[in-house]
Design a protein around this motif. Sequence first.
Motif, PDB file in Angstrom:
ATOM      1  N   ASN A  24       0.714  -1.246  -0.034  1.00  0.00           N
ATOM      2  CA  ASN A  24       0.147  -0.051   0.167  1.00  0.00           C
ATOM      3  C   ASN A  24       0.904   1.131  -0.030  1.00  0.00           C
ATOM      4  O   ASN A  24       1.880   1.088   0.161  1.00  0.00           O
ATOM      5  N   ALA A  25       0.078   2.453  -0.088  1.00  0.00           N
ATOM      6  CA  ALA A  25       0.947   3.651  -0.320  1.00  0.00           C
ATOM      7  C   ALA A  25       1.882   4.056   0.849  1.00  0.00           C
ATOM      8  O   ALA A  25       2.949   4.650   0.915  1.00  0.00           O
ATOM      9  N   LEU A  26       1.389   3.674   2.098  1.00  0.00           N
ATOM     10  CA  LEU A  26       2.107   4.030   3.243  1.00  0.00           C
ATOM     11  C   LEU A  26       3.495   3.210   3.446  1.00  0.00           C
ATOM     12  O   LEU A  26       4.551   3.824   3.741  1.00  0.00           O
ATOM     13  N   THR A  27       3.499   1.953   2.943  1.00  0.00           N
ATOM     14  CA  THR A  27       4.632   1.114   2.817  1.00  0.00           C
ATOM     15  C   THR A  27       5.706   1.857   1.973  1.00  0.00           C
ATOM     16  O   THR A  27       6.824   1.966   2.462  1.00  0.00           O
ATOM     17  N   CYS A  28       4.983   2.273   0.706  1.00  0.00           N
ATOM     18  CA  CYS A  28       6.104   2.910  -0.237  1.00  0.00           C
ATOM     19  C   CYS A  28       6.814   4.310   0.270  1.00  0.00           C
ATOM     20  O   CYS A  28       7.759   4.580   0.201  1.00  0.00           O
ATOM     21  N   LYS A  29       5.601   4.902   0.963  1.00  0.00           N
ATOM     22  CA  LYS A  29       6.209   6.266   1.755  1.00  0.00           C
ATOM     23  C   LYS A  29       7.126   5.954   2.609  1.00  0.00           C
ATOM     24  O   LYS A  29       8.402   6.614   2.733  1.00  0.00           O
ATOM     25  N   ALA A  30       7.130   5.117   3.631  1.00  0.00           N
ATOM     26  CA  ALA A  30       8.209   4.950   4.556  1.00  0.00           C
ATOM     27  C   ALA A  30       9.561   4.302   4.055  1.00  0.00           C
ATOM     28  O   ALA A  30      10.379   4.486   4.558  1.00  0.00           O
ATOM     29  N   SER A  31       9.231   3.293   3.159  1.00  0.00           N
ATOM     30  CA  SER A  31      10.421   2.598   2.475  1.00  0.00           C
ATOM     31  C   SER A  31      11.455   3.510   1.407  1.00  0.00           C
ATOM     32  O   SER A  31      12.499   3.189   1.470  1.00  0.00           O
ATOM     33  N   GLY A  32      10.575   4.482   0.898  1.00  0.00           N
ATOM     34  CA  GLY A  32      11.038   5.176  -0.169  1.00  0.00           C
ATOM     35  C   GLY A  32      11.016   4.408  -1.589  1.00  0.00           C
ATOM     36  O   GLY A  32      11.408   4.997  -2.554  1.00  0.00           O
ATOM     37  N   TYR A  33      10.457   3.182  -1.544  1.00  0.00           N
ATOM     38  CA  TYR A  33      10.577   2.528  -3.054  1.00  0.00           C
ATOM     39  C   TYR A  33       8.958   2.890  -3.402  1.00  0.00           C
ATOM     40  O   TYR A  33       8.046   3.200  -2.790  1.00  0.00           O
ATOM     41  N   THR A  34       8.787   2.784  -4.880  1.00  0.00           N
ATOM     42  CA  THR A  34       7.438   2.625  -5.401  1.00  0.00           C
ATOM     43  C   THR A  34       7.075   1.296  -5.299  1.00  0.00           C
ATOM     44  O   THR A  34       7.732   0.586  -5.115  1.00  0.00           O
ATOM     45  N   ALA A  35       5.747   1.317  -5.819  1.00  0.00           N
ATOM     46  CA  ALA A  35       5.148   0.062  -5.755  1.00  0.00           C
ATOM     47  C   ALA A  35       5.624  -0.903  -6.792  1.00  0.00           C
ATOM     48  O   ALA A  35       5.761  -2.099  -6.804  1.00  0.00           O
ATOM     49  N   GLU A  36       5.956  -0.406  -7.879  1.00  0.00           N
ATOM     50  CA  GLU A  36       6.723  -0.891  -9.167  1.00  0.00           C
ATOM     51  C   GLU A  36       7.888  -1.505  -8.550  1.00  0.00           C
ATOM     52  O   GLU A  36       8.256  -2.740  -9.372  1.00  0.00           O
ATOM     53  N   GLU A  37       8.698  -0.805  -7.818  1.00  0.00           N
ATOM     54  CA  GLU A  37      10.117  -1.186  -7.218  1.00  0.00           C
ATOM     55  C   GLU A  37      10.154  -2.614  -6.494  1.00  0.00           C
ATOM     56  O   GLU A  37      10.724  -3.275  -6.296  1.00  0.00           O
ATOM     57  N   LEU A  38       8.783  -2.578  -5.689  1.00  0.00           N
ATOM     58  CA  LEU A  38       8.676  -3.558  -4.731  1.00  0.00           C
ATOM     59  C   LEU A  38       8.026  -5.008  -5.227  1.00  0.00           C
ATOM     60  O   LEU A  38       8.378  -5.885  -4.926  1.00  0.00           O
ATOM     61  N   ILE A  39       7.118  -4.611  -5.953  1.00  0.00           N
ATOM     62  CA  ILE A  39       6.229  -6.018  -6.507  1.00  0.00           C
ATOM     63  C   ILE A  39       7.138  -6.649  -7.409  1.00  0.00           C
ATOM     64  O   ILE A  39       7.510  -6.201  -8.365  1.00  0.00           O
ATOM     65  N   GLY A  40       7.023  -8.061  -6.989  1.00  0.00           N
ATOM     66  CA  GLY A  40       7.914  -8.790  -7.825  1.00  0.00           C
ATOM     67  C   GLY A  40       9.101  -9.302  -7.025  1.00  0.00           C
ATOM     68  O   GLY A  40       9.809 -10.302  -7.450  1.00  0.00           O
ATOM     69  N   GLN A  41       9.631  -8.418  -6.131  1.00  0.00           N
ATOM     70  CA  GLN A  41      10.865  -8.651  -5.498  1.00  0.00           C
ATOM     71  C   GLN A  41      10.773  -9.328  -4.320  1.00  0.00           C
ATOM     72  O   GLN A  41       9.450  -9.474  -3.792  1.00  0.00           O
ATOM     73  N   LYS A  42      11.748 -10.057  -3.898  1.00  0.00           N
ATOM     74  CA  LYS A  42      11.645 -10.998  -2.497  1.00  0.00           C
ATOM     75  C   LYS A  42      11.503 -10.077  -1.403  1.00  0.00           C
ATOM     76  O   LYS A  42      12.037  -8.764  -1.585  1.00  0.00           O
ATOM     77  N   ASN A  43      10.712 -10.347  -0.393  1.00  0.00           N
ATOM     78  CA  ASN A  43      10.497  -9.345   0.479  1.00  0.00           C
ATOM     79  C   ASN A  43      11.574  -8.682   1.539  1.00  0.00           C
ATOM     80  O   ASN A  43      11.749  -8.151   2.123  1.00  0.00           O
ATOM     81  N   ASN A  44      12.656  -9.621   1.093  1.00  0.00           N
ATOM     82  CA  ASN A  44      13.974  -9.505   2.067  1.00  0.00           C
ATOM     83  C   ASN A  44      14.454  -8.145   1.306  1.00  0.00           C
ATOM     84  O   ASN A  44      15.765  -7.706   1.851  1.00  0.00           O
ATOM     85  N   ILE A  45      14.160  -7.471   0.359  1.00  0.00           N
ATOM     86  CA  ILE A  45      14.583  -6.317   0.032  1.00  0.00           C
ATOM     87  C   ILE A  45      14.228  -5.116   1.200  1.00  0.00           C
ATOM     88  O   ILE A  45      15.153  -4.117   1.204  1.00  0.00           O
ATOM     89  N   LEU A  46      13.591  -5.435   1.966  1.00  0.00           N
ATOM     90  CA  LEU A  46      13.348  -4.429   3.220  1.00  0.00           C
ATOM     91  C   LEU A  46      13.795  -4.786   4.377  1.00  0.00           C
ATOM     92  O   LEU A  46      14.047  -4.194   5.593  1.00  0.00           O
ATOM     93  N   LYS A  47      14.554  -6.043   4.380  1.00  0.00           N
ATOM     94  CA  LYS A  47      15.142  -6.570   5.642  1.00  0.00           C
ATOM     95  C   LYS A  47      16.462  -5.655   5.893  1.00  0.00           C
ATOM     96  O   LYS A  47      17.470  -5.789   5.107  1.00  0.00           O
ATOM     97  N   HIS A  48      16.713  -5.666   7.152  1.00  0.00           N
ATOM     98  CA  HIS A  48      17.667  -4.797   7.743  1.00  0.00           C
ATOM     99  C   HIS A  48      18.790  -5.758   7.863  1.00  0.00           C
ATOM    100  O   HIS A  48      18.727  -6.663   8.455  1.00  0.00           O
TER     101      HIS A  48
END
Length: 437
Positions: A177-201
């Motif tokens: 959703n939009a809030l996730t994109c706002k906090a992470s700095g990624y767009t939805a297009e950049e996140l969708i299709g990626q492994k969820n560990n893209i946000l893993k610290h």
Amino acid sequence: MDLQASQIDLKNSIINKSSVLYVEDEEILREEISNLLQGFFKKVFTASNGEEALEIYEKNSDEIDILLTDVNMPKMNGIELVTKVREKDSNLPIIICTAFNDAEVLLKAIKLGVSDYIIKPIQMITTLKVCNKILTTRNNELLIKKHVKELEDLKSVLEDENFIIETDLEQKITYVNALTCKASGYTAEELIGQKNNILKHPDTSKDFVENLWNTINAGNKWQGKIRNLAKDGSTFYTKTTILPIFDENGKIIKFLSTGILITAEEEEKQNLKRIILQHKGEKLKVENTIQQRVEDEVKKILASTGNEKDAQNKKLIQLVNDLDAEIKRLRNKNIDNNSRVITSEKKLQETMVRFDNMQIAYQEKISGMNSTIQILAKKFEDLIKKSKLTAEKLDKSQKSITILQGYIDDYRKKIADLEDVISSYEKELKESKSYKY
């Protein structure tokens, strides 16, 4: 006995909460049927022709739940009435009363979206059962729309205040959703299709990740704090709940993650730790300074004699007084610091409790939403099956009507041929009698 059971069952059905508009031009039949309908429906409106029925409908459209109309009527026939009603309401359940040889009428009625038809003479229990089935289906459709609207509203609230991420069974992100994109700095297009560990610290331990996935893959809910990495390299914290989503057979089809941003609370906690460590460091430093001053003064006294001792004693007394004042100052500062720590801890605890309660409330809503979606999906599937059956019934009925119409045409032709034969025979008979005379 079965008739009585059917009547009792129908009186406790949705018909009892519904209103019907019954249209019939034959007065005796209209009064008889309407009296019977009043024993089951909440309210019965009656009309003797299409024009009267249309006027009643326009005045009471919010109250009328189903229309039961004859086809052959003066002023405005049933098909014309249905056409007018459909211009105002494309969803009102309509049943037409017709005869076997009304094939053309039925085709027009089907195109107008009538719910069903009744063959005259009307069989009351059969008619009521048809009405009950149609009204039940209609009520289910309205409930589904209502639940879908409620779910959309709830989803909107959740998305405004929560991070929402959906992943498939291969841990690939399928929705953010939009809030996730706002906090992470990624767009939805950049996140969708990626492994969820893209946000893993990078500081997240392997054991932590394994425990999380083992829990949800086993069909259980996982809750905890997650340290995330934004696109710009900054850190943000979320208090997260991850749910496995099941299909109607109990098989996991995806995972839903919802979270609340707790970066500010986490920073407050770290600040609190720094305050406590700083306070301990200052206290230790002061204690070491006091100890050193006392040791220096005692050494001077031991090394001096006579008047110097008196002077050193005065200094020692002054030092003790200073130490007493310092102790009082430190005690007061310690009280202030303790009060600040307690206040900060209390504030932090209240904040965490508040977020815990919010998370539990959202979790309950999400669980309820998931259950409702599954129930609605099942009801919708049932409705589709019923619609298909109804369409098949109409198709079969139409074929039967066509066949019967053919039979009727054949009988009419045979009757016509028979009439010709009779006329010919009568003619020959007359001629024969005339010839004899």
